[in-house]
Enzyme design. Structure first.
Site, mmCIF file in Angstrom:
data_model
loop_
_atom_site.group_PDB
_atom_site.id
_atom_site.type_symbol
_atom_site.label_atom_id
_atom_site.label_comp_id
_atom_site.label_asym_id
_atom_site.label_seq_id
_atom_site.Cartn_x
_atom_site.Cartn_y
_atom_site.Cartn_z
ATOM 1 N N ARG A 147 0.816 -1.213 0.000
ATOM 2 C CA ARG A 147 0.000 0.000 0.000
ATOM 3 C C ARG A 147 0.850 1.263 0.000
ATOM 4 N NH1 ARG A 147 -5.070 -1.951 3.814
ATOM 5 N NH2 ARG A 147 -6.323 -2.615 2.035
ATOM 6 N N GLY A 182 -13.680 -3.640 0.877
ATOM 7 C CA GLY A 182 -15.065 -3.180 1.039
ATOM 8 C C GLY A 182 -15.440 -2.141 0.004
ATOM 9 N N LYS A 220 -18.584 -15.735 2.776
ATOM 10 C CA LYS A 220 -19.835 -15.172 3.290
ATOM 11 C C LYS A 220 -20.791 -14.709 2.204
ATOM 12 C CE LYS A 220 -20.192 -13.459 7.397
ATOM 13 N NZ LYS A 220 -20.279 -12.345 8.367
ATOM 14 N N GLY A 272 -9.465 -9.160 -0.403
ATOM 15 C CA GLY A 272 -8.152 -9.379 0.196
ATOM 16 C C GLY A 272 -7.662 -10.804 0.044
HETATM 17 P P1 ADP Z 1 -12.133 -12.169 -0.286
HETATM 18 O O1 ADP Z 1 -11.285 -11.653 0.850
HETATM 19 O O2 ADP Z 1 -11.342 -12.420 -1.537
HETATM 20 O O3 ADP Z 1 -13.348 -11.317 -0.523
HETATM 21 P P2 ADP Z 1 -13.521 -14.020 1.438
HETATM 22 O O4 ADP Z 1 -12.997 -13.296 2.620
HETATM 23 O O5 ADP Z 1 -14.975 -13.954 1.156
HETATM 24 O O6 ADP Z 1 -12.695 -13.624 0.123
HETATM 25 O O7 ADP Z 1 -13.220 -15.576 1.576
HETATM 26 C C1 ADP Z 1 -11.924 -16.085 1.767
HETATM 27 C C2 ADP Z 1 -11.932 -17.243 2.699
HETATM 28 O O8 ADP Z 1 -12.895 -18.206 2.313
HETATM 29 C C3 ADP Z 1 -10.607 -17.977 2.693
HETATM 30 O O9 ADP Z 1 -10.030 -17.846 3.969
HETATM 31 C C4 ADP Z 1 -10.968 -19.418 2.384
HETATM 32 O O10 ADP Z 1 -10.289 -20.357 3.189
HETATM 33 C C5 ADP Z 1 -12.430 -19.463 2.706
HETATM 34 N N1 ADP Z 1 -13.119 -20.522 1.983
HETATM 35 C C6 ADP Z 1 -13.243 -20.661 0.653
HETATM 36 N N2 ADP Z 1 -13.924 -21.769 0.359
HETATM 37 C C7 ADP Z 1 -14.255 -22.349 1.526
HETATM 38 C C8 ADP Z 1 -14.988 -23.528 1.891
HETATM 39 N N3 ADP Z 1 -15.507 -24.324 0.951
HETATM 40 N N4 ADP Z 1 -15.131 -23.797 3.198
HETATM 41 C C9 ADP Z 1 -14.608 -22.984 4.133
HETATM 42 N N5 ADP Z 1 -13.917 -21.866 3.864
HETATM 43 C C10 ADP Z 1 -13.746 -21.554 2.575
HETATM 44 MG MG MG Z 2 -11.542 -11.820 2.998
#
Ligand code: ADP
Ligand code: MG
Length: 380
Positions: A34, A362, A188, A339
């Site tokens: 960053r 976000g 989520k 992230g």
């Molecule tokens: P980003 O930060 O890219 O928006 P998220 O925070 O929504 O992504 O999700 C990332 C997390 O989701 C990772 O830590 C990963 O381990 C978890 N994850 C992905 N698939 C699964 C799954 N099938 N079961 C549990 N955790 C998962």
């Molecule tokens: Mg995340």
């Protein structure tokens, strides 16, 4: 949105809001991405004759002046990158600012009223310079004194980083290369439902992976075993299923399962999406991975948010890797937000192989959802 081109910069003292919210281990910066991301804007300001740059930034969420949230390590690192000292002022006061072309003020969250967009605090920031530049895309979804209040008081515009983020993210919505493929994964559903809906309106294909798929399966009466399946996501998933055009929404057709969320857990592949009791789905299966990679490769543009599985654990890395490698191979415009998605690309050494890797978690999701970002709106 006003940009650097709309500002009188020659001879000006320029207050710049940057996103220097770096990860720290004690006072060691573990990732300075960053800080380096702000360098092009600093170079552009210098080239356009700015007399002094006064940097405002936040770090973490201190409730008061807690020393572990001091920007001192950040000022030191920036000094190394610029090859000159970057003095750090304790207070946003003109006569406390150090000398030199680039100076910083302590963590804006040290000052009462920052997160309330307090007008008096904004006026103190504004008194530091003649012009305001916002380059903190990661904070643009918040209206705070250092990115919103101040912009109402000085001639203001977007820095190069913020400008690129906004133009790329709004560009992929407004005028994407076709077919537009959106990949939505991660953990989520409830956080990402707005993004999913935005893409159902615009994308030719929406690929679902990660733990996102389980509320969709649960909504169809398919067993999810002990997979991560958000209860509150099931109803929104049902609505998405009902609103998608035929063939638009793709769900996994096979899965890689584990007994628990651990690298050394027992694993199995299932050709199908029923998760037996005592197992959790931790990655899309090889068939799905190949199918998704093929769809990515024939896309005109791709937006990806959320990994396809628990990529941090070696047995559950392949689905995310397959999609990331397809993103890297394709000639399509590829945009990545989130992230953990960025961390996955970095894990595979592919972070420079995509068109745009968004720095704002976000903020990028809110922009994709079509929400107005206060830190951006105030610049127009
Ligand atoms: P980003 O930060 O890219 O928006 P998220 O925070 O929504 O992504 O999700 C990332 C997390 O989701 C990772 O830590 C990963 O381990 C978890 N994850 C992905 N698939 C699964 C799954 N099938 N079961 C549990 N955790 C998962
Ligand atoms: Mg995340």
């Amino acid at each position: 949105m006003r940009t650097l081109d709309d500002l009188e910069l020659d001879g000006a003292r320029v207050v710049v809001r940057v996103d220097f919210n770096v990860p720290l281990d004690g006072s060691d910066i573990t990732d300075d991405t960053r800080i380096r991301a702000a360098l092009p804007t600093l170079a552009a300001l210098k080239e356009r004759g700015a007399a002094q740059v006064i940097l405002l930034a936040h770090l973490g969420r201190p409730k008061a002046r807690e020393p572990e949230f001091s920007l001192a390590p950040v000022a030191a690192r920036l000094g190394e990158l610029l090859g000159r000292d970057v003095p750090l002022a304790d207070e946003p006061e003109r006569d406390e600012l150090g000398d030199g072309p680039v100076v910083m003020v302590e963590n804006v969250r040290y000052f009462a009223g920052e997160t309330k967009d307090d007008a008096d605090l904004a006026a103190r920031y504004a008194a530091l310079g003649d012009v305001f530049v916002n380059d903190a895309f990661g904070a643009a979804h918040r209206a705070h004194a250092s990115n919103h209040g101040i912009a109402k008081l000085l001639p203001s515009g977007a820095g190069l980083l913020l400008q690129r983020e906004v133009e790329t993210l709004t560009g992929i919505l407004a005028n994407p290369g076709r077919p537009l493929v959106a990949i939505v994964g991660g953990s989520k559903v409830t956080d990402k439902i707005g993004v999913l809906q935005a893409f159902l309106e615009r994308a030719d294909t929406v690929l679902i992976g990660g733990a996102m798929c389980f509320p969709f399966f649960a909504a169809q009466g398919i067993g999810v075993g002990s997979s991560l399946c958000e209860e509150a996501g099931i109803e929104p998933a049902r609505e998405v299923l009902a609103n998608a055009k035929p063939g638009q929404l793709r769900l996994p057709t096979d899965l890689t399962l584990g007994r628990s969320f651990a690298a050394d857990t027992e694993t199995q592949h299932v050709d199908g999406v029923e998760t037996p009791d005592g197992w959790m789905g931790l990655d899309v299966g090889p068939k799905t991975a190949a199918e998704y990679a093929g769809i990515v490769e024939s896309a005109g543009s791709v937006f990806w948010n959320g990994p396809m599985g628990a990529f941090e654990l070696a047995p559950f890395e392949p689905g995310t890797r397959a999609v990331a490698e397809a993103m890297a191979r394709t000639q399509a415009t590829t945009v990545v937000g989130g992230g953990d998605s960025a961390a996955a690309l970095t894990q595979f050494g592919l972070e420079s192989q995509v068109t745009h890797l968004s720095t704002g978690g976000g903020a990028s999701l809110e922009l994709i959802e079509g929400k107005r970002l206060p830190g951006v709106e105030v610049l127009s």
